[in-house]
Design an enzyme around this catalytic site. Structure first.
Site, PDB file in Angstrom:
ATOM      1  CG  LEU A  77      -1.767  -1.257   1.428  1.00 10.04           C
ATOM      2  CD1 LEU A  77      -2.686  -1.086   2.640  1.00 10.04           C
ATOM      3  CD2 LEU A  77      -2.586  -1.582   0.189  1.00 10.04           C
ATOM      4  N   GLY A 117       2.641  -9.851   5.234  1.00  2.59           N
ATOM      5  CA  GLY A 117       3.098  -9.181   6.447  1.00  2.59           C
ATOM      6  C   GLY A 117       3.078  -7.689   6.242  1.00  2.59           C
ATOM      7  N   GLY A 118       2.906  -6.916   7.323  1.00  4.87           N
ATOM      8  CA  GLY A 118       2.832  -5.468   7.203  1.00  4.87           C
ATOM      9  C   GLY A 118       1.732  -5.073   6.238  1.00  4.87           C
ATOM     10  CG  ASP A 119       2.416  -1.741   3.607  1.00  7.07           C
ATOM     11  OD1 ASP A 119       3.445  -2.376   3.869  1.00  7.07           O
ATOM     12  OD2 ASP A 119       2.424  -0.682   2.946  1.00  7.07           O
ATOM     13  CD  GLU A 120       5.874  -7.606   0.607  1.00  8.15           C
ATOM     14  OE1 GLU A 120       6.614  -7.245  -0.319  1.00  8.15           O
ATOM     15  OE2 GLU A 120       6.303  -8.214   1.603  1.00  8.15           O
TER      16      GLU A 120
END
Length: 220
Positions: A77, A117-120
């Site tokens: 994102l 993971g995270g925004d991935e």
């Protein structure tokens, strides 16, 4: 009296059998729940990296056998760190959940959407060539132009998408992931929504690593 004892024994055996079935069912439910947790992201309920890799591996084998192509998408994102830093992780989590829903609803039912993971996020597109994947990527970028709404905040997020096709760009899980990742960073740098892997823009290819190793040996 003997008949009554036999009836009592049958009754006790039936109770034991029912308890055993309940115990077996509880163990199965607990095992299924643990397996699900191990293969899914708890925030978005999407498959996680482990499940994506397993599906990618099996899809690669099928594609090789049927001589068809597949496309792997890696995306993250835009402006997500700023949202987290400014509004907090709670709002960031709401954005991630909405992003997962938009991705899931935009692609086909045969595709796999996973959170790495995270925004991935990643999307596996089986039986798909790069031209078809570009149309899907274009649809996704259009969907992400619509502002996200989280607890009264209208947030412009956007998405950057990288694509790698097998067998054109590789037929190994790790290579495809790495090359889709390279394409994603190219899309992010160029602010162009989506990008296809281009070896000319790959600064991490094997030949360069080998050259660097040879140079170090020569210097030593």
């Amino acid at each position: 009296l003997r008949g009554r004892r036999m009836n009592d024994q049958r009754h006790e055996l039936k109770i034991l059998e029912e308890r055993f079935k309940l115990l077996a069912s509880a163990i199965k439910n607990e095992t299924d729940a643990l397996e699900y947790q191990a293969s899914h992201d708890p925030l978005t309920d999407l498959p996680n990296r482990k499940m994506l890799n397993e599906r990618l591996q099996s899809t690669l084998l099928r594609s090789k056998h049927s001589k068809t192509s597949l496309v792997l998408i890696i995306s993250d994102l835009n402006n997500f760190k700023e949202i987290n830093d400014t509004l907090g992780h709670h709002i960031g989590d709401l954005v991630l959940q909405q992003a997962a829903e938009r991705l899931y609803n935009t692609v086909r039912k045969t595709d796999t959407v996973a959170r790495l993971g995270g925004d991935e996020f990643s999307i596996l597109l089986p039986d798909t060539n790069i031209e078809e994947a570009r149309k899907i990527a274009s649809n996704i970028t259009d969907v992400f132009k619509i502002p996200f709404v989280a607890e009264g905040h209208n947030l412009n997020v956007g998405i950057s998408i990288g694509m790698a096709e097998s067998p054109t760009h590789g037929n190994d899980v790790n290579i495809l992931v790495q090359r889709a990742d390279v394409a994603m960073y190219d899309a992010k740098r160029g602010k162009k929504g989506y990008s296809t892997y281009d070896p000319e823009k790959d600064t991490h290819n094997i030949s360069k690593l080998e050259l660097m190793s040879e140079l170090r040996e020569s210097i030593d």
